[in-house]
Scaffold this active site. Structure first.
Site, mmCIF file in Angstrom:
data_model
loop_
_atom_site.group_PDB
_atom_site.id
_atom_site.type_symbol
_atom_site.label_atom_id
_atom_site.label_comp_id
_atom_site.label_asym_id
_atom_site.label_seq_id
_atom_site.Cartn_x
_atom_site.Cartn_y
_atom_site.Cartn_z
ATOM 1 N N ASN A 225 -44.384 -26.415 39.797
ATOM 2 C CA ASN A 225 -43.991 -25.273 38.731
ATOM 3 C C ASN A 225 -43.764 -25.412 37.418
ATOM 4 O O ASN A 225 -43.942 -24.325 36.159
ATOM 5 C CB ASN A 225 -42.193 -24.993 39.155
ATOM 6 C CG ASN A 225 -42.529 -25.230 40.844
ATOM 7 O OD1 ASN A 225 -42.896 -23.851 41.593
ATOM 8 N ND2 ASN A 225 -41.278 -26.164 41.713
ATOM 9 N N TYR A 226 -44.212 -26.126 36.341
ATOM 10 C CA TYR A 226 -44.116 -26.005 35.427
ATOM 11 C C TYR A 226 -45.205 -27.091 34.186
ATOM 12 O O TYR A 226 -44.692 -26.217 33.235
ATOM 13 C CB TYR A 226 -42.252 -26.988 34.367
ATOM 14 C CG TYR A 226 -41.349 -26.520 35.060
ATOM 15 C CD1 TYR A 226 -40.518 -25.602 34.316
ATOM 16 C CD2 TYR A 226 -40.702 -27.091 36.198
ATOM 17 C CE1 TYR A 226 -39.347 -24.882 34.882
ATOM 18 C CE2 TYR A 226 -39.508 -26.397 36.628
ATOM 19 C CZ TYR A 226 -38.933 -25.324 36.128
ATOM 20 O OH TYR A 226 -37.777 -24.347 36.155
ATOM 21 N N ILE A 227 -45.392 -27.742 35.189
ATOM 22 C CA ILE A 227 -46.607 -28.392 33.669
ATOM 23 C C ILE A 227 -48.010 -27.117 34.188
ATOM 24 O O ILE A 227 -48.464 -27.271 35.347
ATOM 25 C CB ILE A 227 -46.885 -29.445 34.014
ATOM 26 C CG1 ILE A 227 -46.102 -30.511 33.649
ATOM 27 C CG2 ILE A 227 -47.982 -29.833 33.759
ATOM 28 C CD1 ILE A 227 -45.985 -31.340 34.497
#
Length: 755
Positions: free
Chosen positions: A712-714
């Site tokens: 979800n974030y990288i």
DNA sequence: CCTACGACTTAGTAGTTGATCT
DNA sequence: AGATCAACTACTAAGTCGTAGG
């Protein structure tokens, strides 16, 4: 005592250490510590947060599930619940079941963007407007869980020692609990209470039974539990062929539901199976945990598909609740669940173009923040000292969100677990320790503990102190003037679409980029992957992504440790041999021989013992294996004497070790030379270093979940860039599903891409 | 305005599968 | 060949955020 029971989920988790916490806020301490400004007292305090009329707030301590007696300012809202289906008239057209549907629409209407292979490469031609999600949409509806099948008559719940004849509906609910008997949930008093209440209700509705059931403690589910366990075992013991057949059948049945047609193109559906009934497994101290999650019927389902698409047949004897044609949303079906009366959606899979596009947009938005972050940081540093309380809170909250990656922290109702984010932090969640250390200790999303002792900007420290000033007491909001929408409105001024969560994405990806930049391009691909994972871990720690330590972790660690000790012993042993060959060496290289005393006699003795035991075991097994083989081939068996002979060899070794323990002088093999021994030591050292690294990696990873940040974030383009630049196969960092989800990234960047 | 809620992303874990060890 | 463990997938709960509707 019930409090501690509610803590079950927590107690399994060790706390995450914050020492290696690394955040990139280059600006953090860049502007020298400013002297205290005297006008803290004169802060203008207008416009209190409207929700201020709140009850004295929940009890202060973490993990405490006790809720204050309900009191609501929104008690009037109950009315809105039943009337739901009457809003948004524009979008919805109820299509009566049986309405003749015209021929289907939009099959391979060739559009640009379709690759030669027929795969739609949406990322090659982006359109900006995403308010319309599709032109045509066809799908086959959803799969319902099978109807309940009553248990065999000999399997019963017992009440007060006697078997009970439950009506099927009640038996089903009892079964839900029975199946979970050995889980932590089943031991949670709230869970038991909620389950029991709903169970009794279902029992009554379904006609009651031959016993008057009033007391949970008199219920005995073990017979049912054992039955379920036996069933599981049975299933496990099926032959491979049987399993395969069942799987194939399931596959075939599910086939039509797995995909749908979006603008004429085939796309995967994510959760095409309707959630089966069961007991709600709320996380943390959820007041509703254990309640019965009721069965969903076709009548509860609202389908969403194209106007001209064929409406899938509902299961025989049933009809769909409603059929909609709303192309401004991306769900295929929805229903309302009964626990919190919220909506559940059937959506596209993560590898679909729609999901991919919004993912892409999310990361582009985060990248855009790069161009504004400097000004934002500069501004909030100034605003930390603003005269207006409101602005100070905005600035302080922004700081926390930016530096510690806190979530926005929206308000929660009393019938949810008491968890917080930035804006909902309360008095008791931070402890201030002068001059500028803050200890955060609160439960965040999913009741995951956020515990960090950190140093903050002096002005932030001062502000937090002000926010805690009397008359505030535990239970009061720290940020009483703001909420996420205030913050987000503020962020919009800097950049359209900027919200609190964008900071998390930005800082996560930025951190990853920075960490990747530090990795030298050397070593084997596997070694590079280890480094990649370390970078990933930095991000996971930043985002506080945790996981429960696995059951076997402790023993696994112990095992590695034993192995390590054994290698140390071997190394020391080799060095001792070297000294026997040349006793002057010790004077020449004292450092090299320093560690000879590292192992205690007891340690050495245990190592010897383990080694010997292992040898014996090895021969026993070898003997058995060999004879099994011979028996099968109808050959002559090895005589018992052979085993004895082997064991005698081991006994010899044992004697030798005993001697060695006494004298401290291992027997030097005839062919040993200094050079050879030294080389062996070298090798061992290498192995020891390796194992230590492995161990550290394992330990560090035991509480940190890397997957969430990776998913979800990288920015996936970072991972792709890394792989291309360092010649690491993408398979080493992305699983098959992730490769599908991130296809857009894999196919669109090279080794020079930067976040 | 404000609030409730719809729609979507983010989250940890249960369950399954596949690899590795014994 | 079975046990064990780690990896991965499936599942669904729990957030965020914008906006419909009072």
């Amino acid at each position: 005592m019930s409090d501690s029971d509610d803590d079950i989920a927590l107690s399994k988790r060790a706390r995450v250490k914050d020492e290696d916490f690394s955040v990139d806020v280059s600006s953090q301490n860049s502007r020298g510590v400013t002297a205290a400004d005297s006008d803290d007292e004169a802060l203008v305090t207008v416009s209190r947060k409207t929700k201020k009329s709140k009850a004295p707030k929940r009890a202060a301590t973490n993990g405490d599930s006790k809720q204050p007696p309900k009191k609501k300012l929104k008690s009037s809202s109950t009315t809105s619940k039943k009337t739901a289906p009457s809003k948004s008239q524009v979008k919805k057209e109820v299509k009566k079941e049986g309405t003749p549907t015209p021929a289907r629409e939009g099959t391979p209407k060739e559009e640009d963007g379709d690759g030669d292979d027929g795969i739609y490469k949406w990322w090659e031609n982006q359109q900006d407007d995403d308010s319309i999600k599709w032109e045509t949409l066809e799908h086959n509806g959803v799969i319902f869980p099978p109807e309940y099948e009553p248990l065999p008559t000999h399997v019963k719940m017992f009440y007060d020692g006697k078997p009970v004849n439950l009506p099927p509906a009640a038996e089903e609910v009892a079964g839900f609990y029975a199946a979970m008997l050995e889980t932590d949930h089943a031991k949670n008093p709230t869970f038991q209470k909620n389950f029991f209440k709903d169970f009794l209700k279902v029992l009554e509705e379904s006609g009651g039974c031959n016993a008057s059931i009033t007391d949970f403690d008199k219920c005995d589910f073990t017979k049912m539990f054992n039955y379920f366990e036996a069933k599981k075992e049975e299933k496990k013991n099926m032959t491979a062929a049987e399993k395969k057949k069942i799987k194939a059948e399931k596959e075939k049945f599910e086939e039509p539901y797995k995909t749908c047609l979006l603008n004429g193109r085939k796309e995967q559906v994510g959760n095409f199976r309707v959630e089966p009934p069961g007991l709600f497994r709320g996380r943390g101290a959820h007041p509703k945990t254990g309640k019965l999650k009721r069965r969903v019927y076709p009548e509860d389902i609202i389908l969403n598909l194209g106007k001209d698409a064929k409406i899938p047949d509902p299961p025989p004897g049933h009809s769909w609740g409603e059929v909609r044609h709303d192309n401004t949303v991306s769900w295929l079906a929805m229903w309302r669940e009964n626990i919190s009366n919220s909506v559940k959606y059937v959506r596209f899979a993560a590898n679909s173009s729609l999901k991919g596009m919004s993912d892409y947009k999310k990361f582009e938005k985060a990248r855009e923040l790069k161009n504004h972050i400097e000004r934002i940081r500069k501004d909030y540093r100034v605003m930390l000292k603003d005269q207006l309380m409101l602005n100070r809170q905005i600035a302080t909250a922004t700081y926390l969100i930016d530096v510690f990656a806190l979530r926005a922290g929206g308000e929660k109702s009393d019938d949810e677990a008491d968890t917080v984010g930035c804006c909902s932090l309360r008095f008791e969640h931070i402890t201030l320790s002068p001059p500028n250390t803050v200890i955060f200790d609160f439960l965040g999303k999913d009741s995951i503990r956020f515990y960090q002792e950190v140093e903050v900007d002096l002005q932030v420290f001062k502000n937090l102190k002000i926010f805690k000033r009397p008359p505030k007491v535990p239970g009061d909001d720290l940020f009483d003037r703001i909420d996420p929408s205030v913050l987000n409105k503020h962020f919009q001024k800097y950049m359209p679409g900027l919200t609190a969560k964008v900071f998390r994405t930005y800082n996560a990806s930025k951190t990853m980029q920075d960490q990747l930049d530090l990795i030298p391009n050397e070593g084997t691909p596997n070694e590079k992957v280890v480094k990649f994972n370390a970078a990933n871990r930095t991000v996971a720690i930043l985002c506080n992504h945790q996981r429960t330590v696995s059951k076997g972790h402790e023993t696994a660690m112990q095992k590695i440790n034993d192995k390590l000790k054994e290698m140390m012993w071997q190394k020391i042993r080799l060095k001792k041999m070297m000294l026997q060959l040349d006793s002057k060496l010790k004077k020449k290289k004292p450092k090299y021989f320093e560690e000879l005393e590292d192992l205690t006699r007891e340690d050495e003795a245990t190592i010897h013992k383990n080694l010997i035991a292992r040898e014996h075991e090895k021969y026993e097994k070898k003997f058995k294996r060999e004879n099994d083989k011979r028996a099968e081939n109808k050959e002559e068996l090895l005589p018992k004497s052979q085993l004895k002979e082997w064991n005698n060899k081991v006994k010899e070794l044992e004697k030798q070790y005993a001697k060695e323990l006494k004298s401290g002088k291992p027997v030097v093999p005839d062919n040993a030379t200094l050079e050879k021994l030294e080389a062996q030591v070298e090798k061992l050292e290498q192995r020891i270093a390796n194992t230590m690294l492995q161990m550290k990696d394992k330990e560090d990873n035991s509480q940190v979940a890397l997957s969430t940040s990776k998913i979800n974030y990288i920015d996936p383009r970072l991972s792709v860039m890394f792989c291309k630049k360092y010649d690491v196969p993408i398979e080493k960092v992305f699983t098959k599903t992730l490769r599908e989800k991130f296809k857009w990234a894999i196919e669109s960047v090279d080794e020079n891409w930067r976040f």
